[in-house]
Design a protein around this motif. Structure first.
Motif, short mmCIF file in Angstrom:
data_model
loop_
_atom_site.label_atom_id
_atom_site.label_comp_id
_atom_site.label_asym_id
_atom_site.label_seq_id
_atom_site.Cartn_x
_atom_site.Cartn_y
_atom_site.Cartn_z
N GLU A 42 23.97 -38.71 -11.14
CA GLU A 42 23.79 -39.23 -9.78
C GLU A 42 24.57 -38.38 -8.77
O GLU A 42 24.05 -38.07 -7.69
CB GLU A 42 24.22 -40.68 -9.72
N ARG A 65 12.95 -45.77 -17.40
CA ARG A 65 14.21 -46.51 -17.29
C ARG A 65 15.29 -45.66 -16.63
O ARG A 65 15.98 -46.11 -15.71
CB ARG A 65 14.65 -46.99 -18.67
N ASP A 66 15.45 -44.41 -17.07
CA ASP A 66 16.45 -43.52 -16.47
C ASP A 66 16.13 -43.27 -15.00
O ASP A 66 17.02 -43.29 -14.15
CB ASP A 66 16.52 -42.19 -17.21
N GLU A 111 17.79 -46.43 -8.03
CA GLU A 111 18.44 -47.60 -7.43
C GLU A 111 19.86 -47.29 -6.98
O GLU A 111 20.32 -47.78 -5.96
CB GLU A 111 18.42 -48.79 -8.39
N SER A 112 20.54 -46.47 -7.73
CA SER A 112 21.92 -46.11 -7.39
C SER A 112 21.99 -45.05 -6.30
O SER A 112 22.84 -45.10 -5.41
CB SER A 112 22.64 -45.62 -8.65
N GLU A 152 14.40 -45.10 -12.82
CA GLU A 152 14.62 -46.27 -11.97
C GLU A 152 16.10 -46.56 -11.78
O GLU A 152 16.53 -46.93 -10.69
CB GLU A 152 13.89 -47.48 -12.55
N ARG A 153 16.90 -46.39 -12.82
CA ARG A 153 18.34 -46.62 -12.72
C ARG A 153 18.97 -45.64 -11.73
O ARG A 153 19.73 -46.04 -10.84
CB ARG A 153 19.00 -46.47 -14.10
#
Length: 189
Positions: free
Chosen positions: A4, A26-27, A33-34, A29-30
């Motif tokens: 990130e 999954r990776d 969102e951050s 979207e995570r």
């Protein structure tokens, strides 16, 4: 968190227009969102390929908004043309190896010695090469490909990925120096 931070530095240094290609939802979207609120605070917008969303509409929006960045999956690794300033940087967080749980991969592993070397590795190299091709769509296009997977330097097969790239201008950097490097690159282009 390290990914990130790297992506934040890349987006800020490039002023947007970054395509980040993920290997799993999954990776993606995570990270999205951050990262989205951090980029918004820096005046940059990023969108994410969501379930059920039209890839065609997402492509169109990306093409129309030159500072927009996009986080996407497999459908954007090939066949996506974005010429000029619409796309200045492609980031690949993780090398695109087929899942070892994929039925085809499992069957090949059962039937053949060294199946990973014969199939999975060459397929991943081709995918990275195709992703790099998203940057250079005309003779006047320029761009930067950021390969963020440490296996490029920690594993012997990493050199296959690097040697397959269309440019021999390759720089190995610590993640903390990538933003500074990209800022200098952008200022010179």
């Amino acid at each position: 968190p390290a990914l990130e931070d790297l992506l934040f530095d890349v987006h800020v240094a490039m002023g947007g227009s970054v395509l980040t290609l993920f290997t799993n939802r999954r990776d993606m979207e995570r990270v999205y969102e951050s990262l989205r609120p951090r980029l918004a605070a820096a005046g940059l917008e990023v969108v994410c390929q969501s379930r059920g969303a039209s890839p065609r509409r997402l492509r169109q929006r990306f093409m129309e908004e030159t500072a927009l960045s996009l986080m996407a999956l497999r459908s954007f690794w090939e066949g996506f043309d974005a010429t000029g300033d619409t796309l200045r940087c492609v980031v690949i967080p993780k090398l695109p190896f087929a899942s070892p749980n994929d039925p085809l991969v499992r069957e090949r592993d059962l039937r053949e010695d060294r199946a990973w070397w014969k199939y999975s590795l060459p397929d991943a190299v081709i995918s990275v090469k195709q992703a790099a091709g998203r940057l250079i769509r005309s003779s006047t296009d320029t761009g930067v490909l950021v390969l963020a997977d440490s296996r490029l330097v920690s594993k012997g097969y990493g050199r296959l990925f690097v040697s397959s790239l269309p440019s021999r201008s390759v720089t190995r950097l610590e993640s903390s120096n990538v933003g500074r490097y990209l800022s200098l690159w952008r200022a010179s282009h």
